[in-house]
Motif scaffolding. Structure first.
Motif, PDB file in Angstrom:
ATOM      1  N   ALA A 155      -0.774   7.612  -7.312  1.00 15.09           N
ATOM      2  CA  ALA A 155      -0.719   6.303  -7.955  1.00 15.09           C
ATOM      3  C   ALA A 155      -1.145   5.269  -6.934  1.00 15.09           C
ATOM      4  O   ALA A 155      -0.990   5.466  -5.735  1.00 15.09           O
ATOM      5  N   ARG A 156      -1.688   4.194  -7.420  1.00 20.10           N
ATOM      6  CA  ARG A 156      -2.173   3.159  -6.505  1.00 20.10           C
ATOM      7  C   ARG A 156      -1.672   1.788  -6.918  1.00 20.10           C
ATOM      8  O   ARG A 156      -1.692   1.433  -8.095  1.00 20.10           O
ATOM      9  N   LYS A 157      -1.241   1.028  -5.925  1.00 17.64           N
ATOM     10  CA  LYS A 157      -0.814  -0.361  -6.122  1.00 17.64           C
ATOM     11  C   LYS A 157      -1.414  -1.181  -4.993  1.00 17.64           C
ATOM     12  O   LYS A 157      -1.361  -0.780  -3.836  1.00 17.64           O
ATOM     13  N   ILE A 158      -2.017  -2.313  -5.320  1.00 15.95           N
ATOM     14  CA  ILE A 158      -2.602  -3.174  -4.302  1.00 15.95           C
ATOM     15  C   ILE A 158      -1.573  -4.203  -3.873  1.00 15.95           C
ATOM     16  O   ILE A 158      -1.080  -4.980  -4.688  1.00 15.95           O
ATOM     17  N   HIS A 159      -1.247  -4.193  -2.576  1.00 14.73           N
ATOM     18  CA  HIS A 159      -0.277  -5.157  -2.055  1.00 14.73           C
ATOM     19  C   HIS A 159      -0.964  -6.369  -1.439  1.00 14.73           C
ATOM     20  O   HIS A 159      -0.521  -7.504  -1.615  1.00 14.73           O
ATOM     21  N   ALA A 160      -2.054  -6.138  -0.698  1.00 18.71           N
ATOM     22  CA  ALA A 160      -2.772  -7.249  -0.066  1.00 18.71           C
ATOM     23  C   ALA A 160      -4.268  -7.054  -0.246  1.00 18.71           C
ATOM     24  O   ALA A 160      -4.782  -5.945  -0.102  1.00 18.71           O
ATOM     25  N   ASP A 161      -4.962  -8.130  -0.566  1.00 22.04           N
ATOM     26  CA  ASP A 161      -6.408  -8.104  -0.707  1.00 22.04           C
ATOM     27  C   ASP A 161      -7.062  -8.198   0.675  1.00 22.04           C
ATOM     28  O   ASP A 161      -6.384  -8.228   1.701  1.00 22.04           O
ATOM     29  N   MET A 162      -8.378  -8.282   0.663  1.00 22.89           N
ATOM     30  CA  MET A 162      -9.116  -8.359   1.905  1.00 22.89           C
ATOM     31  C   MET A 162      -8.612  -9.474   2.803  1.00 22.89           C
ATOM     32  O   MET A 162      -8.210 -10.533   2.350  1.00 22.89           O
ATOM     33  N   ASP A 163      -8.586  -9.169   4.127  1.00 18.05           N
ATOM     34  CA  ASP A 163      -8.123 -10.105   5.155  1.00 18.05           C
ATOM     35  C   ASP A 163      -6.641 -10.419   5.053  1.00 18.05           C
ATOM     36  O   ASP A 163      -6.175 -11.445   5.541  1.00 18.05           O
TER      37      ASP A 163
ATOM     38  N   TRP B  84      -8.589  -4.935   6.245  1.00 15.15           N
ATOM     39  CA  TRP B  84      -7.201  -5.397   6.209  1.00 15.15           C
ATOM     40  C   TRP B  84      -6.651  -5.602   4.807  1.00 15.15           C
ATOM     41  O   TRP B  84      -5.826  -6.463   4.551  1.00 15.15           O
ATOM     42  N   ARG B  85      -7.112  -4.773   3.892  1.00 18.63           N
ATOM     43  CA  ARG B  85      -6.379  -4.667   2.629  1.00 18.63           C
ATOM     44  C   ARG B  85      -5.202  -3.729   2.840  1.00 18.63           C
ATOM     45  O   ARG B  85      -5.261  -2.832   3.678  1.00 18.63           O
ATOM     46  N   VAL B  86      -4.168  -3.911   2.073  1.00 16.25           N
ATOM     47  CA  VAL B  86      -3.006  -3.019   2.127  1.00 16.25           C
ATOM     48  C   VAL B  86      -2.828  -2.404   0.736  1.00 16.25           C
ATOM     49  O   VAL B  86      -2.624  -3.115  -0.249  1.00 16.25           O
ATOM     50  N   LEU B  87      -2.935  -1.080   0.675  1.00 16.32           N
ATOM     51  CA  LEU B  87      -2.808  -0.343  -0.579  1.00 16.32           C
ATOM     52  C   LEU B  87      -1.617   0.594  -0.484  1.00 16.32           C
ATOM     53  O   LEU B  87      -1.387   1.221   0.546  1.00 16.32           O
ATOM     54  N   LEU B  88      -0.869   0.679  -1.558  1.00 18.73           N
ATOM     55  CA  LEU B  88       0.254   1.618  -1.637  1.00 18.73           C
ATOM     56  C   LEU B  88      -0.133   2.787  -2.530  1.00 18.73           C
ATOM     57  O   LEU B  88      -0.748   2.599  -3.580  1.00 18.73           O
ATOM     58  N   PHE B  89       0.208   3.988  -2.099  1.00 17.29           N
ATOM     59  CA  PHE B  89      -0.038   5.192  -2.891  1.00 17.29           C
ATOM     60  C   PHE B  89       1.259   5.982  -3.013  1.00 17.29           C
ATOM     61  O   PHE B  89       1.930   6.226  -2.010  1.00 17.29           O
ATOM     62  N   GLN B  90       1.575   6.382  -4.243  1.00 15.12           N
ATOM     63  CA  GLN B  90       2.759   7.210  -4.458  1.00 15.12           C
ATOM     64  C   GLN B  90       2.331   8.640  -4.727  1.00 15.12           C
ATOM     65  O   GLN B  90       1.525   8.910  -5.620  1.00 15.12           O
TER      66      GLN B  90
END
Length: 512
Positions: free
Chosen positions: A257-265, A337-343
């Motif tokens: 699963a994917r969730k975007i926590h922070a976009d570019m930069d 520097w994007r931050v992506l979460l994966f479950q």
């Protein structure tokens, strides 16, 4: 942005006087080997040979457009001479920088190794400054703007860009890099509008054009869809193109699963775009593909698949210890520097993905470009190439170790001079940004060094055990899709652009 201003030196090189007798590509390599003697003896035959080769390259005399860049961009003295002579065929006097670059690109294809292409742009910048010494104050300034246009071109016209860079952002990113001052805003506005209205493109060999048309016609006749995208990003950027290699090794696959926590930069993703969505993930080469359907080797990747893909060059994966809403969640921080979460579906799967992602990044990430030239009063991250390293594993380890020592020293020096309490808030923010960057880079290179010491490629191929303290990673192409679903929201992949300028309070945000 001042990290875009790159400078490369040419080392000692070559001579040739057999050029007229050898017309094939390999002949120039023979000539270069024999040329070192002339250089050391101080003769001028190498200059004459360079002139002859430059003329043939310009006239495409038994050379293709795609052959030119490799002869202009080699890291030796002879190639430098050839490039200087080649550029003399171009008179940029009275032309704007964008007009000159377009005119230059009409003559050849800017293809080849990344550093070769960078050197070609350095030669272009030097020639433009020679023809227009009063337009832009320095050669470094010309080269900075040239690189800025190349990156802007990808930002505005690449397939995988989300929010496009605005003119105001383009101008802001170039503040302070013109020998400590600012470029004219009118100049920057003109360059921005030129690239926005018409993307930069270089010439293509006639054979390639025919081949492209022929392949498209064949696919149409066969009822298949033309493969219009072969790279993740854009072929108009020699620094940040990410190759999609259909023959790359698959190191791991399974449902994530994917969730975007922070976009570019590092800019925090708006709440409405942070939802979870399930994908079938395939770690292939240096790219993590996220597909709606289970991976099928014989099935070509769609444009949507390429848009969802994430490049893992210079990335770092770790357990998301500060995310408590779901179990088995890993955090991936990308080069931009994007931050992506994966479950993942189990603790073992989560650790397996962390191991494989970090191994890929450690083994294949090319060394970062040289430090910026220009003003350093505004902090900016270095430009990280998306190309695969050409170093051997031993050389790669030494490169990472050298970078780790450099970062460690820089971090210690940075922390030994904290800002005075009386300084402006902006200066404090700059200090915190740089501290956060250096701390992250130190952690990243520590992981890379550790993994390469423990096996590197062998860990990826599974011929050795997992790193000490980490669980062994297993591929999982047959995970049951009916198990309790994990979910994630998709954002398109982009190559890094501009300075890392997140809002200071969000530098170490708790993941929500």
């Amino acid at each position: 942005m001042d990290s875009w201003c790159l400078s490369y030196c040419c080392n000692a090189g070559v001579k040739t006087d057999l050029l007229e007798a050898h017309s094939e590509m390999g002949s120039t390599e023979i000539l270069e080997k024999e040329a070192s003697g002339s250089l050391s003896n101080g003769t001028g035959s190498n200059t004459e040979a360079a002139k002859r080769l430059a003329k043939r390259l310009y006239q495409l005399d038994r050379f293709k457009r795609s052959d030119v860049a490799k002869h202009l961009g080699k890291n030796n003295e002879f190639s430098k001479l050839v490039a200087e002579e080649y550029l003399k065929f171009f008179d940029f006097t009275g032309m704007t920088l964008d007009q000159s670059l377009r005119y230059f690109f009409k003559a050849f294809s800017l293809v080849g190794e990344t550093q070769e292409r960078e050197r070609v742009l350095v030669h272009f910048s030097n020639r433009y400054f020679y023809c227009n010494p009063d337009t832009i104050p320095s050669q470094d300034g010309v080269h900075c703007l040239t690189c800025a246009m190349m990156l802007l071109n990808t930002d505005l016209h690449g397939h995988n860009i989300g929010k496009k860079m605005t003119c105001q952002e383009f101008i802001a990113n170039l503040q302070g890099v013109d020998e400590g001052g600012d470029f004219s805003k009118d100049l920057l506005k003109a360059l921005y509008n030129s690239i926005k209205n018409e993307k930069l493109e270089w010439a293509v060999d006639d054979e390639e054009k025919k081949k492209s048309v022929s392949e498209g016609a064949d696919e149409k006749a066969n009822g298949t869809h033309p493969k219009t995208i072969s790279r993740i990003g854009s072929t108009t950027n020699p620094f940040l193109d990410i190759a999609h290699d259909p023959n790359a090794a698959v190191y791991k696959s399974g449902f994530l699963a994917r969730k975007i926590h922070a976009d570019m930069d590092g800019k925090k993703t708006p709440r409405g775009k942070r939802g979870w969505k399930t994908f079938y993930a395939v770690l292939k080469g240096t790219v993590l593909y996220l597909q709606k359907d289970e991976y099928k080797p014989e099935k070509a990747l769609s444009e949507e698949d390429l848009k969802n893909a994430v490049s893992l060059h210079h990335a770092l994966a770790s357990q998301a210890t500060d995310y408590e809403k779901k179990p088995n969640v890993l955090k991936l921080k990308t080069a931009d520097w994007r931050v992506l979460l994966f479950q993942a579906q189990s603790p073992e799967e989560m650790q397996g993905w962390i191991n494989k992602i970090n191994c890929v990044a450690a083994v294949f990430s090319a060394p970062p470009f040289p430090a910026a030239i220009g003003s350093q009063k505004k902090f900016s991250r270095p430009l990280l190439p998306a190309t695969t390293t050409k170093l051997s594993q031993e050389e790669q380890l030494k490169s990472h170790e050298s970078k780790l020592r450099q970062i460690t020293t820089e971090l210690a020096e940075h922390r030994s001079y904290p800002p005075d309490k009386k300084v402006k808030a902006k200066e404090v923010d700059e200090y915190k940004l740089k501290d956060h960057y250096l701390e992250f880079e130190k952690t990243r290179y520590e992981m890379y060094v550790r993994l390469l010491k423990e096996g590197g490629l062998e860990l990826l191929s599974g011929s050795r055990g997992a790193p000490a303290g980490l669980k062994k990673s297993h591929s999982s192409p047959s995970l049951n899709p009916d198990t309790s679903p994990v979910t994630a929201k998709v954002k398109r992949n982009v190559s890094e652009r501009k300075d890392h300028r997140p809002e200071t309070p969000s530098i170490k945000q708790k993941v929500t």
